[in-house]
Design an enzyme around this catalytic site. Sequence first.
Site, PDB file in Angstrom:
ATOM      1  N   SER A 164       0.756  -1.091   0.083  1.00 34.94           N
ATOM      2  CA  SER A 164      -0.055   0.022   0.043  1.00 34.94           C
ATOM      3  C   SER A 164       0.775   1.193  -0.159  1.00 34.94           C
ATOM      4  O   SER A 164       1.489   1.407  -0.722  1.00 34.94           O
ATOM      5  CB  SER A 164      -1.018  -0.096   1.154  1.00 34.94           C
ATOM      6  N   HIS A 165       0.629   2.243   1.027  1.00 38.30           N
ATOM      7  CA  HIS A 165       1.279   3.410   0.932  1.00 38.30           C
ATOM      8  C   HIS A 165       2.629   3.330   1.636  1.00 38.30           C
ATOM      9  O   HIS A 165       3.489   4.256   1.765  1.00 38.30           O
ATOM     10  CB  HIS A 165       0.599   4.446   1.983  1.00 38.30           C
ATOM     11  N   LYS A 211      -1.805  -9.658  -0.234  1.00 35.58           N
ATOM     12  CA  LYS A 211      -3.001  -9.416   0.498  1.00 35.58           C
ATOM     13  C   LYS A 211      -4.252 -10.466  -0.436  1.00 35.58           C
ATOM     14  O   LYS A 211      -3.973 -10.596  -1.504  1.00 35.58           O
ATOM     15  CB  LYS A 211      -3.833  -7.985   0.058  1.00 35.58           C
ATOM     16  N   ASP A 254      -2.462   6.474  -3.392  1.00 35.92           N
ATOM     17  CA  ASP A 254      -1.357   5.877  -2.709  1.00 35.92           C
ATOM     18  C   ASP A 254      -0.818   4.623  -3.625  1.00 35.92           C
ATOM     19  O   ASP A 254      -1.031   4.689  -4.770  1.00 35.92           O
ATOM     20  CB  ASP A 254      -1.653   5.251  -1.502  1.00 35.92           C
ATOM     21  N   ASP A 294      -1.247   1.478  -4.010  1.00 35.64           N
ATOM     22  CA  ASP A 294      -1.920   0.493  -4.578  1.00 35.64           C
ATOM     23  C   ASP A 294      -3.493   1.101  -4.885  1.00 35.64           C
ATOM     24  O   ASP A 294      -4.549   0.302  -5.360  1.00 35.64           O
ATOM     25  CB  ASP A 294      -2.125  -0.724  -3.730  1.00 35.64           C
ATOM     26  N   ASP A 304      -6.008   2.849  -3.703  1.00 37.27           N
ATOM     27  CA  ASP A 304      -7.231   2.706  -2.760  1.00 37.27           C
ATOM     28  C   ASP A 304      -7.428   3.845  -1.966  1.00 37.27           C
ATOM     29  O   ASP A 304      -8.455   4.374  -1.406  1.00 37.27           O
ATOM     30  CB  ASP A 304      -7.152   1.244  -1.932  1.00 37.27           C
ATOM     31  N   ARG A 305      -6.284   4.714  -1.645  1.00 31.71           N
ATOM     32  CA  ARG A 305      -6.383   5.602  -0.801  1.00 31.71           C
ATOM     33  C   ARG A 305      -6.670   7.124  -1.561  1.00 31.71           C
ATOM     34  O   ARG A 305      -6.240   7.084  -2.777  1.00 31.71           O
ATOM     35  CB  ARG A 305      -5.240   6.001   0.212  1.00 31.71           C
ATOM     36  N   THR A 344     -10.901  -0.554  12.844  1.00 40.29           N
ATOM     37  CA  THR A 344     -10.066  -0.165  11.632  1.00 40.29           C
ATOM     38  C   THR A 344      -9.693  -1.388  10.466  1.00 40.29           C
ATOM     39  O   THR A 344      -9.484  -2.351  11.128  1.00 40.29           O
ATOM     40  CB  THR A 344      -8.791   0.453  12.216  1.00 40.29           C
ATOM     41  N   GLU A 398     -10.714   7.345   8.482  1.00 41.33           N
ATOM     42  CA  GLU A 398      -9.994   8.649   8.501  1.00 41.33           C
ATOM     43  C   GLU A 398      -8.787   8.583   7.748  1.00 41.33           C
ATOM     44  O   GLU A 398      -8.099   9.678   7.436  1.00 41.33           O
ATOM     45  CB  GLU A 398      -9.709   9.133   9.898  1.00 41.33           C
ATOM     46  N   SER A 399      -8.045   7.467   7.401  1.00 40.58           N
ATOM     47  CA  SER A 399      -6.981   7.117   6.859  1.00 40.58           C
ATOM     48  C   SER A 399      -6.904   7.333   5.278  1.00 40.58           C
ATOM     49  O   SER A 399      -6.330   6.668   4.568  1.00 40.58           O
ATOM     50  CB  SER A 399      -6.226   6.060   7.196  1.00 40.58           C
ATOM     51  N   LYS A 410     -11.535  -0.008  -0.496  1.00 45.27           N
ATOM     52  CA  LYS A 410     -11.652   1.152  -0.954  1.00 45.27           C
ATOM     53  C   LYS A 410     -10.956   1.867  -2.139  1.00 45.27           C
ATOM     54  O   LYS A 410     -10.418   0.862  -2.795  1.00 45.27           O
ATOM     55  CB  LYS A 410     -10.800   2.485   0.476  1.00 45.27           C
ATOM     56  N   ARG A 447      -0.649   5.543  16.936  1.00 46.49           N
ATOM     57  CA  ARG A 447      -1.731   6.668  16.437  1.00 46.49           C
ATOM     58  C   ARG A 447      -2.487   7.326  17.540  1.00 46.49           C
ATOM     59  O   ARG A 447      -3.272   6.562  18.427  1.00 46.49           O
ATOM     60  CB  ARG A 447      -2.675   6.082  15.225  1.00 46.49           C
TER      61      ARG A 447
END
Length: 555
Positions: A115-116, A128, A284, A286, A288-289, A351, A371-372, A383, A508
Amino acid sequence: MQNQVQTISTHGFNDQKPGTSGLRKKVQVFQQTHYLENFVQSIFDTLEVPLGATLTVGGDGRYYNRHAIQTIIEMAAANGFGHVLVGQAGILSTPAVSHIIRKYHTFGGMILSASHNQGGVHGDFGIKYNISNGGPAPEKITDEVFAKSKVITQYKTVKFAPVDINTLGKTEFETDRGKFTVQVIDAVQDYADLMQTLFDFTAIKKLLASGFKMKFDAMHAVTGPYAQEIFVNRLSAPESSLMNCLPSEDFNGGHPDPNLTYAADLVAIMFSGANAPDFGAASDGDGDRNMILGKNFFVTPSDSLAVLAANATLVPAYASGIAGVARSMPTSGAVDRVAVKLNIPCYETPTGWKFFGNLMDAGKVTLCGEESFGTSSSHVREKDGLWAVLFWLNVLAQKYALDGMASVETMLKAHWLEFGRNVYSRHDYEAIPTDAANAVMQHIKGQFESLPGQKFGHYQVGSCDDFSYHDSIDGSVSKNQGVRILFVDGSRIVFRLSGTGTEGATLRIYLEAYETDSHKQHLDAQIALAEMIKIGLQISQLVALTGCVSPTVIT
Ligand code: G1P
Ligand code: ZN
């Protein structure tokens, strides 16, 4: 020539526990002998794959993707799959994998991405598994995969010559388990077509032709080719609307996380004064963000979800209304207020996207978010960064068609005026020693009895707990999902340890306060939340226990 299935002896590893989103480790960890193979075999052993099934495989283009794809193809053949669909050049964004699993009814999919997280030889790699609804495997599966990965003694594979994944088309193999095909598919077209069925491309095209300027930053990651096809080829945006759209194995040395810290180049452009573009967005590693920006204006992901929910009927796919919304627990309550107005249910989940799948499959929610920088709908089970960007553009296009103007900031201010503002920020303390991070969590939990009723400046603690979730669809319970300190006025501080980091621990702190006074709604979140930030540090004793004096990332 018949290819023989080989059984290779191996031994378990103790560290293959999938986190918030799959297994993520340093590339060097994945490069250990049998490491990748063990995890893949543990997945296949958990799934009971029907003979001849189809697997979708793709990734974000980071280093080690190509090696992993060849390994997975060979193991899929040996484990009874009949077909593998691979994105061209090994590329498929996470939402595109989700869509392809659903569209072609494949048995499941493997997404190769961290991901990110940073990529490259010294960066991170990840894997994944997504199930046949297109969504991340639920905990029931990932727990079993982890259990198997510790005791595995052998895996199955077939050695094929390297499959050409750069060229579209089908390659057929004969193995002693039967016929096996690898089909290299266009990574972008199916996904772009789906977007075109959801959004009003004609209206967006008009907006983009009206002098409204946008800038999309793919951060050298997977969305580059998708953005090119959607924004330039299909929506006629000028090439100059795109930046960093060539995927690279190490994201050009960057950190492909679309937030105010890591998307600094885009942020500088969007905050450059009167001549800044009207709309900015980034995605990001991949895809999804998403991060949404207006001219000199940042939209928090929590607010973004709320605004999209409030304006959903302006978009063709959601014109008849949305069934319900869901947000992860640390996400602000802004969308809850919209749900009240729309008279639809709002679900609060732990989450991680995997918790939304059941609610969407049951038709209980249409939009959901975290929120991410994650937002999406039931069009896929992941997402979806570009979906969120197109949703915003579609809503802005409708505003433009109605009022002759389209401004992100104006929309947000109007939203806050109507619903109040859930002022929000997240402070991350990255790569701190695991023991120190655990000590902070224990220190807070040790005060659960004494905190309720205590006053800290303007705030009084109402209650505190460790969030646990009861899934109303499958009855599963997920405990220890973050410590919440809830204040009597509705403000709150949440502490949570990340489940995606690969170095030490990441702590966090999620901060939220509710503001109804329109004169104060425009304040910078760090200023508006200054007192809450102090209270969070006081209660957690974070500085004393970890030695960290300031957060690594503030969003
Ligand atoms: C983070 C985010 C979470 C998101 C996940 C995958 O997980 O906080 O919302 O679903 O990445 O993108 P965390 O590192 O907090 O466990
Ligand atoms: Zn991602």
